[in-house]
Enzyme design. Structure first.
Site, PDB file in Angstrom:
ATOM      1  N   GLY A 215       0.788  -1.776  -0.028  1.00  0.00           N
ATOM      2  CA  GLY A 215      -0.337  -0.747   0.250  1.00  0.00           C
ATOM      3  C   GLY A 215       0.401   0.773  -0.031  1.00  0.00           C
ATOM      4  O   GLY A 215       1.637   1.239  -0.783  1.00  0.00           O
ATOM      5  N   SER A 216       0.195   2.245   0.484  1.00  0.00           N
ATOM      6  CA  SER A 216       1.326   3.622   0.564  1.00  0.00           C
ATOM      7  C   SER A 216       2.472   3.470   1.248  1.00  0.00           C
ATOM      8  O   SER A 216       2.024   3.185   2.323  1.00  0.00           O
ATOM      9  CB  SER A 216      -0.072   4.279   0.416  1.00  0.00           C
ATOM     10  OG  SER A 216       0.082   4.657   2.197  1.00  0.00           O
ATOM     11  N   GLU A 236       5.852  -2.613   0.958  1.00  0.00           N
ATOM     12  CA  GLU A 236       5.139  -3.390  -1.003  1.00  0.00           C
ATOM     13  C   GLU A 236       4.745  -1.569  -1.116  1.00  0.00           C
ATOM     14  O   GLU A 236       3.316  -1.444  -0.918  1.00  0.00           O
ATOM     15  CB  GLU A 236       5.320  -3.956  -1.743  1.00  0.00           C
ATOM     16  CG  GLU A 236       5.632  -3.860  -3.150  1.00  0.00           C
ATOM     17  CD  GLU A 236       4.463  -5.242  -3.778  1.00  0.00           C
ATOM     18  OE1 GLU A 236       4.191  -4.880  -4.307  1.00  0.00           O
ATOM     19  OE2 GLU A 236       4.539  -6.503  -3.485  1.00  0.00           O
ATOM     20  N   CYS A 270       2.215  -0.364  -9.754  1.00  0.00           N
ATOM     21  CA  CYS A 270       2.946   0.189  -9.034  1.00  0.00           C
ATOM     22  C   CYS A 270       4.220   0.351  -9.193  1.00  0.00           C
ATOM     23  O   CYS A 270       5.332   1.249  -8.586  1.00  0.00           O
ATOM     24  CB  CYS A 270       4.017   0.232  -7.060  1.00  0.00           C
ATOM     25  SG  CYS A 270       3.676  -2.343  -7.260  1.00  0.00           S
ATOM     26  N   GLU A 364       4.721   9.605  -7.662  1.00  0.00           N
ATOM     27  CA  GLU A 364       3.856   8.759  -8.416  1.00  0.00           C
ATOM     28  C   GLU A 364       2.308   9.561  -8.741  1.00  0.00           C
ATOM     29  O   GLU A 364       1.493   9.291  -7.970  1.00  0.00           O
ATOM     30  CB  GLU A 364       3.614   7.548  -7.337  1.00  0.00           C
ATOM     31  CG  GLU A 364       3.322   6.267  -8.097  1.00  0.00           C
ATOM     32  CD  GLU A 364       2.544   4.610  -7.435  1.00  0.00           C
ATOM     33  OE1 GLU A 364       3.141   3.796  -7.789  1.00  0.00           O
ATOM     34  OE2 GLU A 364       2.472   5.102  -5.969  1.00  0.00           O
TER      35      GLU A 364
END
Length: 463
Positions: A215-216, A236, A270, A364
């Protein structure tokens, strides 16, 4: 009365299902059950039992591919054709975990190298690390769950998995398959909550030995700072994946993979291709070819077979991507394409030469937008590509080996792909973010290593 969660269809925000949520009392019961299961070593599942469960689950999932593909498309908004590929990957991931058990073992430690170590035989064995808390993300609502749960089952860890609240149904149905395959409930439990404090309690409980978080970065690094002493973790997060296009790159062959890398799942990946650095000699032709393909992408309902780009996961995310794009244009970027199609769908956009300090150049995007920058000197482009505080996967496109290898050596990335897009991965390769992009190593065999620990055995003998 327990609270319920409405799961909405990503595309049109209609209700798909309403499911009960867990509370603090339920969390305590699940943690206690998992910890109790871990403590009872005599009842640990044997390798053949774990392997059998994974193989049977893979077969059950294979028989229900269409159901899961539809579910992924509805709750997550991934186009149906891509959702079908996600299910195939999940099936392979389960089999990968089962197969890995054939080689998942300790090693002999040499003895007799000194007089004091004579008469001893030493080796290591693998043991499960303990209870795993798995907190997952929305963008691959089945396959990410498999990435976290299958390794835990394979090595013998009880796991409590919390799916993203936008996409819990794939997780719930997958865990139901595990039950059908013979896995008792304490070995894999779900935790459904929209309460961030409860999610934090799950991650930081001292009975949890390993946190798997997808996640974030903001949430992941915060949770890591709060972990109980001794708890290990894998994080991750994301990045702003760079691509280098050398002057020798065959433009007629590279546009399609770059478009796939940049606009797959509306850029909600991602390692989605975001920053494209193109040699000045081919810049104009590259932008022209890229624009033609991006304009042809079919945007719309993910349940339609012809759809290539589906919705953003929420209207809020669509608004955010639009605001970042507008900011870049206001600062001088040239926009090709773009615009809103509906509350949740955006037309794919290309931003040419956005300012280096704009959000789209620094953060991102996680949306259907790519940025293109021209360069004259390869090393300067690489320096800019490496300048952000996160790094994950990167690509270089070149027909000449020299520039390709120069970029491959100098790009700060855990994986550099040559003549392929940044979003490529297989589930048995190592997958890891560097710096702020992550911690630990993903990929099913590597997660199995992370969720296990070695125990030394030393046998002393005479003769």
């Amino acid at each position: 009365m327990s609270q319920t969660l409405q799961v909405l269809q990503a595309f049109d925000r209609t209700v798909v299902s309403e499911i009960p949520m867990d509370d603090a009392r339920t969390l305590e019961a699940k943690l206690a059950s998992a910890a109790r299961t871990m403590r009872d070593r005599r009842a640990w599942l044997k390798p053949h039992q774990r392997s059998g469960i994974l193989w049977r689950t893979a077969s059950l999932l294979e028989a229900r591919q269409a159901h899961f593909a539809q579910l992924i498309a509805r709750e997550g908004g991934k186009p149906l054709s891509d959702a079908a590929v996600e299910v195939i990957r999940a099936i392979d991931g389960l089999r990968n975990a089962a197969e890995e058990l054939r080689v998942f073992a300790g090693r002999e430690i040499p003895m007799g190298l000194t007089p004091a170590s004579e008469g001893r035989w030493a080796f290591t064995t693998k043991e499960p690390i303990g209870v795993v808390a798995a907190i997952s993300a929305f963008n691959h609502p089945l396959n990410l769950i498999v990435h976290q749960v299958a390794p835990a089952i394979a090595v013998g860890c009880p796991v409590i998995v919390k799916p993203a609240m936008a996409t819990p149904l794939s997780c719930l149905d997958f865990v139901a398959l595990l039950r059908e395959a013979g896995l008792d409930e304490p070995w894999c439990q779900t935790f459904i909550t929209d309460d961030n404090a409860l999610a934090e309690r799950l991650a930081t409980d001292p009975r949890v030995a390993f946190l798997s978080f997808i996640g974030s970065a903001r949430v992941g690094w915060y949770l890591r700072s709060k972990l109980a002493p001794g708890t290990r973790c894998a994080l991750e997060h994301g990045g702003a994946a760079p691509v280098i296009v050398d002057r020798s790159a065959p433009l007629d062959r590279i546009i399609e993979p770059i478009v796939k890398g940049g606009y797959y799942h509306a850029g909600q990946v991602c390692v989605s291709t975001q920053r494209i650095f193109v040699h000045a000699d081919v810049m104009d032709e590259f932008v022209e070819r890229l624009a033609a393909r991006v304009r042809s992408l079919r945007v719309g309902d993910p349940l339609l077979q012809e759809t290539e780009v589906g919705p953003l996961i929420t209207p809020h995310e669509a608004n955010r991507v639009m605001s970042w794009t507008d900011e870049a244009v206001s600062a001088g970027a040239v926009i090709i394409g773009g615009g809103r199609q509906s509350e949740t769908t955006l037309m794919p956009a290309i931003l040419v030469e956005p300012a280096v300090d704009s959000k789209v150049s620094q953060l991102e995007i996680f949306g259907p937008v790519t940025c293109v920058y021209g360069f004259q000197e390869l090393d300067k482009a690489i320096d800019i590509a490496n300048s952000l505080p996160f790094a994950f996967q990167a690509s270089v496109f070149s027909a000449d080996i020299g520039p390709a290898m120069r970029a491959a050596r100098r790009l700060d990335a855990s994986t550099v792909l040559v003549n392929d897009h940044t979003a490529f991965r297989t589930d048995w390769m190592p997958f890891a973010g560097r710096r702020q992009s992550g911690y630990g190593v993903g990929g099913i065999p590597y997660s199995m290593e992370e969720m296990s620990q070695e125990k030394m055995l030393v046998l002393r003998y005479d003769g």
